[in-house]
Structure formats: C-alpha cells, structure tokens
Design a protein around this motif. Structure first.
Motif, PDB file in Angstrom:
ATOM      1  N   UNK A  53       0.826  -1.199   0.000  1.00  0.00           N
ATOM      2  CA  UNK A  53       0.000   0.000   0.000  1.00  0.00           C
ATOM      3  C   UNK A  53       0.859   1.248   0.000  1.00  0.00           C
ATOM      4  N   UNK A  54       2.034   1.156   0.607  1.00  0.00           N
ATOM      5  CA  UNK A  54       2.962   2.289   0.625  1.00  0.00           C
ATOM      6  C   UNK A  54       3.443   2.567  -0.793  1.00  0.00           C
ATOM      7  N   UNK A  55       3.691   1.503  -1.539  1.00  0.00           N
ATOM      8  CA  UNK A  55       4.144   1.675  -2.919  1.00  0.00           C
ATOM      9  C   UNK A  55       3.129   2.464  -3.742  1.00  0.00           C
ATOM     10  N   UNK A  56       1.853   2.167  -3.592  1.00  0.00           N
ATOM     11  CA  UNK A  56       0.840   2.868  -4.364  1.00  0.00           C
ATOM     12  C   UNK A  56       0.573   4.273  -3.816  1.00  0.00           C
ATOM     13  N   UNK A  57       0.768   4.460  -2.526  1.00  0.00           N
ATOM     14  CA  UNK A  57       0.646   5.813  -1.967  1.00  0.00           C
ATOM     15  C   UNK A  57       1.745   6.699  -2.532  1.00  0.00           C
TER      16      UNK A  57
END
Length: 114
Positions: A53-57
């Motif tokens: 999720x951090x990658x997409x944020x």
C-alpha cells in the motif's frame, strides 16, 4: 429516456478526454508504484514492500504533486490527479484487504456463491 440514450456518453468527446486523463494518472501511479516496490529508502533503511500500500501511496502522491509542475492545465491536470488519488485509494484498499473482502461479500451474495 431509452436505455440506448445512455450509451451516447461513450460518443461524447469531452467524456473520452476526461476518462483518458484519469486513466493516464492511474496508470502512471501504478507504474511508479511498481518501480518503487522492493526498494529501500536511502538513509532510512525502510524497504517499500510490493503490495504494502505504501508503494501505491508513493505512486499516487507522485502523480498528484507532479501534475502541478507538468505542462498540463485545467481539466486534464485535474483528472490526472484524480487518477493518482484512485491509485492511493487502491493502495489503501490493498493494504487493509478491502478488495478481497468485497469480492468475498459479493460472491457470497450471488446465487450459487459461498
């Protein structure tokens, strides 16, 4: 109003441009997310996990901020930023398992489902 009248939206040039701009923002956010996934943040040592999720944020945030400096304006800029925000929303949903929970709920509600 007939059902066929609703399909006229697909022939609307402005609608196609808006959708294309939003899709380009989302695809750019997903591309950035795939690029940063698995990398380690320099000086911090934190590894950005793929699918965390951090990658997409990071991808979505990059699109939103980057569009402010890109040579685009008006509706195109706004819709690209919306696409980036959708990328962030996708990352949040992925992080907390909302996508699979929704799929399970829908498949359970359908005839012949779980």
């Amino acid at each position: 109003m007939e059902v066929a009248d609703g399909f006229d939206k697909f022939a609307d040039e402005q609608f196609a441009k808006d959708a294309g701009s939003a899709l380009s923002g989302l695809l750019l956010a997903e591309t950035i997310a795939a690029t940063v996934a698995g990398r380690t943040v320099p000086g911090v040592g934190y590894q950005i996990g793929a699918g965390s999720g951090i990658d997409q944020a990071v991808g979505g945030g990059s699109v939103i901020v980057g569009a402010e400096y890109a040579p685009v304006s008006g509706r195109m800029k706004r819709h690209m930023q919306v696409g980036g925000a959708v990328g962030i929303g996708h990352g949040v949903a992925e992080r907390f398992g909302l996508g699979s929970a929704l799929q399970n709920a829908v498949s359970g509600a359908l005839p012949g489902g779980n």
